[in-house]
Design a protein around this motif. Structure first.
Motif, PDB file in Angstrom:
ATOM      1  N   MET A   1      40.299  45.677  26.655  1.00 12.72           N
ATOM      2  CA  MET A   1      40.427  45.958  28.159  1.00 12.72           C
ATOM      3  C   MET A   1      41.420  45.104  28.747  1.00 12.72           C
ATOM      4  N   ARG A   2      42.170  45.722  29.747  1.00 15.54           N
ATOM      5  CA  ARG A   2      43.145  44.735  30.379  1.00 15.54           C
ATOM      6  C   ARG A   2      42.790  44.509  31.907  1.00 15.54           C
ATOM      7  N   CYS A   3      42.958  43.196  32.568  1.00 10.87           N
ATOM      8  CA  CYS A   3      42.635  42.760  33.793  1.00 10.87           C
ATOM      9  C   CYS A   3      43.550  43.671  34.501  1.00 10.87           C
ATOM     10  N   PRO A   4      42.995  44.332  35.676  1.00 11.52           N
ATOM     11  CA  PRO A   4      43.935  45.020  36.759  1.00 11.52           C
ATOM     12  C   PRO A   4      44.553  43.962  37.597  1.00 11.52           C
ATOM     13  N   LYS A   5      44.143  42.879  37.758  1.00  9.95           N
ATOM     14  CA  LYS A   5      44.698  41.851  38.579  1.00  9.95           C
ATOM     15  C   LYS A   5      45.866  40.967  37.595  1.00  9.95           C
ATOM     16  N   CYS A   6      45.728  40.454  36.584  1.00  9.43           N
ATOM     17  CA  CYS A   6      46.789  39.817  36.001  1.00  9.43           C
ATOM     18  C   CYS A   6      47.312  40.671  34.897  1.00  9.43           C
ATOM     19  N   GLY A   7      46.776  41.604  34.177  1.00  6.82           N
ATOM     20  CA  GLY A   7      47.297  42.352  33.112  1.00  6.82           C
ATOM     21  C   GLY A   7      46.852  41.620  31.779  1.00  6.82           C
ATOM     22  N   ASN A   8      46.025  40.428  31.832  1.00  9.62           N
ATOM     23  CA  ASN A   8      45.915  40.087  30.330  1.00  9.62           C
ATOM     24  C   ASN A   8      44.691  40.787  29.807  1.00  9.62           C
ATOM     25  N   ASP A   9      44.458  40.297  28.456  1.00  8.98           N
ATOM     26  CA  ASP A   9      43.368  41.203  27.744  1.00  8.98           C
ATOM     27  C   ASP A   9      42.057  40.267  27.974  1.00  8.98           C
ATOM     28  N   VAL A  10      41.142  41.263  28.051  1.00  9.17           N
ATOM     29  CA  VAL A  10      39.824  40.712  28.591  1.00  9.17           C
ATOM     30  C   VAL A  10      38.655  41.194  27.647  1.00  9.17           C
ATOM     31  N   PRO A  11      37.887  40.421  26.964  1.00 10.06           N
ATOM     32  CA  PRO A  11      36.889  41.076  25.981  1.00 10.06           C
ATOM     33  C   PRO A  11      35.953  42.103  27.042  1.00 10.06           C
ATOM     34  N   ALA A  12      35.536  43.143  26.329  1.00  9.81           N
ATOM     35  CA  ALA A  12      34.945  44.327  26.848  1.00  9.81           C
ATOM     36  C   ALA A  12      33.659  43.987  27.569  1.00  9.81           C
ATOM     37  N   ASP A  13      32.896  42.841  26.922  1.00  8.87           N
ATOM     38  CA  ASP A  13      31.611  42.787  27.681  1.00  8.87           C
ATOM     39  C   ASP A  13      31.552  41.541  28.526  1.00  8.87           C
ATOM     40  N   ALA A  14      33.119  40.986  28.996  1.00 10.08           N
ATOM     41  CA  ALA A  14      33.029  40.017  29.947  1.00 10.08           C
ATOM     42  C   ALA A  14      32.586  40.243  31.346  1.00 10.08           C
ATOM     43  N   LEU A  15      32.282  39.365  32.178  1.00 15.72           N
ATOM     44  CA  LEU A  15      31.771  39.860  33.377  1.00 15.72           C
ATOM     45  C   LEU A  15      33.060  39.635  34.416  1.00 15.72           C
ATOM     46  N   TYR A  16      33.900  38.755  33.993  1.00 15.89           N
ATOM     47  CA  TYR A  16      34.956  38.441  34.887  1.00 15.89           C
ATOM     48  C   TYR A  16      36.331  38.077  34.105  1.00 15.89           C
ATOM     49  N   CYS A  17      37.560  38.224  34.471  1.00 12.92           N
ATOM     50  CA  CYS A  17      38.483  37.649  33.509  1.00 12.92           C
ATOM     51  C   CYS A  17      38.633  36.097  33.600  1.00 12.92           C
ATOM     52  N   PRO A  18      38.809  35.754  32.392  1.00 11.91           N
ATOM     53  CA  PRO A  18      38.818  34.175  32.249  1.00 11.91           C
ATOM     54  C   PRO A  18      40.316  33.559  32.533  1.00 11.91           C
ATOM     55  N   HIS A  19      41.171  34.506  32.868  1.00  6.80           N
ATOM     56  CA  HIS A  19      42.610  34.039  33.098  1.00  6.80           C
ATOM     57  C   HIS A  19      42.818  33.904  34.621  1.00  6.80           C
ATOM     58  N   CYS A  20      42.158  34.764  35.621  1.00  9.05           N
ATOM     59  CA  CYS A  20      42.916  34.925  36.953  1.00  9.05           C
ATOM     60  C   CYS A  20      41.482  34.674  37.595  1.00  9.05           C
ATOM     61  N   ALA A  21      40.104  35.097  37.268  1.00 16.35           N
ATOM     62  CA  ALA A  21      39.043  35.071  38.060  1.00 16.35           C
ATOM     63  C   ALA A  21      37.955  34.020  37.355  1.00 16.35           C
ATOM     64  N   GLY A  22      38.222  32.913  36.925  1.00 20.11           N
ATOM     65  CA  GLY A  22      37.425  32.183  36.247  1.00 20.11           C
ATOM     66  C   GLY A  22      36.536  31.320  37.254  1.00 20.11           C
ATOM     67  N   ASP A  23      36.977  31.251  38.363  1.00 20.95           N
ATOM     68  CA  ASP A  23      36.200  30.433  39.418  1.00 20.95           C
ATOM     69  C   ASP A  23      35.095  31.383  40.156  1.00 20.95           C
ATOM     70  N   GLU A  24      35.119  32.866  39.749  1.00 22.47           N
ATOM     71  CA  GLU A  24      34.286  33.856  40.522  1.00 22.47           C
ATOM     72  C   GLU A  24      32.840  33.498  39.679  1.00 22.47           C
ATOM     73  N   ALA A  25      31.839  33.225  40.227  1.00 24.01           N
ATOM     74  CA  ALA A  25      30.696  33.028  39.668  1.00 24.01           C
ATOM     75  C   ALA A  25      30.021  34.561  39.166  1.00 24.01           C
ATOM     76  N   PRO A  26      29.403  34.750  38.096  1.00 26.09           N
ATOM     77  CA  PRO A  26      28.875  35.997  37.687  1.00 26.09           C
ATOM     78  C   PRO A  26      27.782  36.577  38.873  1.00 26.09           C
ATOM     79  N   GLU A  27      27.330  35.546  39.583  1.00 25.64           N
ATOM     80  CA  GLU A  27      26.339  36.268  40.761  1.00 25.64           C
ATOM     81  C   GLU A  27      26.810  36.684  41.597  1.00 25.64           C
ATOM     82  N   ASP A  28      28.196  36.353  42.126  1.00 24.83           N
ATOM     83  CA  ASP A  28      28.974  36.907  43.196  1.00 24.83           C
ATOM     84  C   ASP A  28      29.251  38.375  42.640  1.00 24.83           C
ATOM     85  N   ARG A  29      29.857  38.432  41.417  1.00 23.82           N
ATOM     86  CA  ARG A  29      30.072  39.697  40.522  1.00 23.82           C
ATOM     87  C   ARG A  29      28.896  40.747  41.053  1.00 23.82           C
TER      88      ARG A  29
END
Length: 89
Positions: A1-29
């Motif tokens: 799966m690709r991140c719509p924000k930065c375009g990097n590959d993200v694992p399908a089961d990830a709650l957020y993109c580790p490349h561009c949204a690493g500071d977003e907490a899962p609780e916020d999502r």
């Protein structure tokens, strides 16, 4: 799966993109997902209620009409919930 924000590959089961949204907490999502689901359910419920009101107005209070109206409202809520969650994901 690709991140719509930065375009990097993200694992399908990830709650957020580790490349561009690493500071977003899962609780916020999760909070945003719940809000989107609730908003979709309310909009769908309102659409179902409008459809139910139209059926009630056209058919009157005959046998079976209240069940149809209630089914339309519940179907609208369920559809709105699913579409709201899918849209936010």
């Amino acid at each position: 799966m690709r991140c719509p924000k930065c375009g990097n590959d993200v694992p399908a089961d990830a709650l957020y993109c580790p490349h561009c949204a690493g500071d977003e907490a899962p609780e916020d999502r999760l909070r945003r997902l719940r809000a989107a689901g609730l908003r979709g359910a309310l909009i769908g419920g309102a659409a179902g209620a409008l459809g139910g009101a139209l059926v009630w107005w056209l058919m009157g209070h005959q046998r079976g009409v209240p069940g149809i109206v209630l089914s339309l409202v519940f179907a609208g809520v369920a559809t709105g919930l699913v579409l709201g969650l899918a849209r936010r994901r």
